[in-house]
Design a protein around this motif. Structure first.
Motif, PDB file in Angstrom:
ATOM      1  N   UNK A  65       0.841  -1.197   0.000  1.00 61.02           N
ATOM      2  CA  UNK A  65       0.000   0.000   0.000  1.00 61.02           C
ATOM      3  C   UNK A  65       0.872   1.241   0.000  1.00 61.02           C
ATOM      4  N   UNK A  66       1.950   1.241   0.772  1.00 64.90           N
ATOM      5  CA  UNK A  66       2.829   2.414   0.792  1.00 64.90           C
ATOM      6  C   UNK A  66       3.898   2.254  -0.279  1.00 64.90           C
ATOM      7  N   UNK A  67       4.403   3.404  -0.756  1.00 62.08           N
ATOM      8  CA  UNK A  67       5.389   3.393  -1.836  1.00 62.08           C
ATOM      9  C   UNK A  67       6.699   2.780  -1.333  1.00 62.08           C
ATOM     10  N   UNK A  68       7.372   1.983  -2.181  1.00 59.42           N
ATOM     11  CA  UNK A  68       8.642   1.391  -1.765  1.00 59.42           C
ATOM     12  C   UNK A  68       9.776   2.417  -1.737  1.00 59.42           C
ATOM     13  N   UNK A  69       9.570   3.549  -2.443  1.00 59.98           N
ATOM     14  CA  UNK A  69      10.580   4.622  -2.418  1.00 59.98           C
ATOM     15  C   UNK A  69      10.144   5.559  -1.298  1.00 59.98           C
ATOM     16  N   UNK A  70      10.828   5.466  -0.156  1.00 57.69           N
ATOM     17  CA  UNK A  70      10.345   6.156   1.041  1.00 57.69           C
ATOM     18  C   UNK A  70      10.827   7.587   1.117  1.00 57.69           C
ATOM     19  N   UNK A 223      12.983   4.641  -7.621  1.00 58.78           N
ATOM     20  CA  UNK A 223      13.819   3.745  -6.817  1.00 58.78           C
ATOM     21  C   UNK A 223      15.299   4.074  -7.026  1.00 58.78           C
ATOM     22  N   UNK A 224      15.652   4.495  -8.250  1.00 52.51           N
ATOM     23  CA  UNK A 224      17.037   4.921  -8.507  1.00 52.51           C
ATOM     24  C   UNK A 224      17.347   6.171  -7.677  1.00 52.51           C
TER      25      UNK A 224
END
Ligand code: PEP
Ligand code: MN
Length: 345
Positions: A65-70, A223-224
């Motif tokens: 649910x939450x973005x993996x890019x914090x 993510x980069x």
């Protein structure tokens, strides 16, 4: 994180998921619907990712649910970031209140060419000077850039014309050297997922211009950026520069939608490079106008005093009437959208 169970999952399957999550220190909340059961997980999402819940009996899907890019996500950081490049009087802001023109030669070829390109760029309203010293060329036979000498020329010309400079670094071993000469480090499309390079530029204390990978999704791109941010550097500007599609009429396809999409997903500034996206001079101004209208925080364009003699990317370089048209667009359009802009001098 949410675990979606199969429609025919047994009660024991649900209990097994709950037990595994609780054993890992998380909490699990079961909601039984008419057709299927879903389980909401609260706790360390990265840890849940290692539990292999999808492989358990009766599990249909596991959704984040939450973005993996914090660090670069807007969810965790609603205020938009302004990145500052350079020092003192010539400091340049890239962010929501301003519109920044970045311009200069694709490649630093000589002192004379760089000075002339910088003067053209400045007269068009650019406040940040670009120029490649290390060129990642598709062909090993093409001009590869002047390397260290190119960095020295760019830095010197930047000082002379009073503009901070941005230049590409292609090798993690060169990061310190490039950071000595440049105010901002560029990571190019071909290196967007060079993770060692991203970590190195994230550690050197200079703002970073991160171009989108040729085949990268917006999420992969963020993510980069996360790799850079994770090293303690949040001074990152994202640069949309076109992606590879089936279309061959342009060099790449400019994904203009990436601008508002990114602004919703991330707090980082977004600029657009219509030169590398299109590869064609006559398309640069219309695409720059589109970028401004879409809410870009700046554009980056190639400028060359003699495009016909350029050692790199001549067909997309601006001068003369095209450059004047770009300067006019950059002067007139951003203020209509409430942004301050560098004035042509
Ligand atoms: C550049 O800006 O000089 C460049 C090489 O761009 P890209 O990485 O987007 O091809
Ligand atoms: Mn180029």
């Amino acid at each position: 994180m949410v675990v979606v169970m199969d429609t025919d999952a047994a009660a024991a399957d649900v209990s097994a998921v709950v037990a595994k999550v609780e054993a890992a220190g998380g909490s699990a909340f079961v909601s039984r619907g008419v057709a299927r059961t879903i389980i909401g997980l609260v706790g360390d999402v990265e840890l849940f990712g290692t539990l292999n819940l999808r492989s358990l009996s009766g599990v249909s899907d596991v959704l984040r649910v939450s973005a993996p890019y914090k660090l670069v996500s807007r969810q965790n950081h609603p205020t938009m970031t302004t990145v500052y490049v350079g020092a003192d009087d010539n400091r340049v802001a890239i962010g929501p209140a301003t519109f920044t023109l970045i311009a200069g030669p694709c490649a630093v070829e000589s002192e004379e060419q760089t000075v002339r390109a910088a003067q053209l760029a400045k007269a068009a309203g650019a406040t940040l000077l670009r120029g490649g010293a290390y060129k990642p060329r598709t062909s090993p036979y093409a001009f590869q850039g002047l390397g260290r000498r190119g960095l020295e020329i760019l830095a010197q010309v930047g000082r002379e014309v009073g503009m901070p400079v941005v230049t590409e670094v292609v090798d993690a071993h060169d990061v310190d050297l490039v950071a000595e000469h440049a105010d901002m480090l560029q990571v190019g499309t071909r290196n967007m997922q060079n993770f060692a390079l991203l970590q190195a530029v994230g550690s050197v204390g200079r703002p970073v211009l991160l171009k989108r990978g040729l085949q990268a999704t917006v999420e992969e791109w963020l993510m980069a950026a996360e790799y850079v941010a994770q090293r303690g550097n949040l001074d990152i500007v994202l640069c949309e520069r076109g992606i590879r599609t089936f279309e061959t009429a342009t060099r790449n396809t400019l994904d203009i939608s990436a601008v508002p999409v990114l602004h919703a997903m991330s707090h980082l500034p977004v600029v657009v490079d219509p030169s590398h996206a299109s590869g064609r001079r006559e398309l640069v101004v219309p695409l720059a106008r589109a970028a401004i209208a879409a809410g870009a925080d700046g554009v980056m364009v190639d400028v060359h005093p003699e495009p016909e003699n350029a050692l790199c990317d001549g067909p997309q370089a601006l001068e003369g009437d095209d450059l004047r048209a770009l300067a006019e667009a950059v002067r007139i359009l951003p203020p209509l959208l409430g942004r301050r802009t560098g004035q042509p001098r």
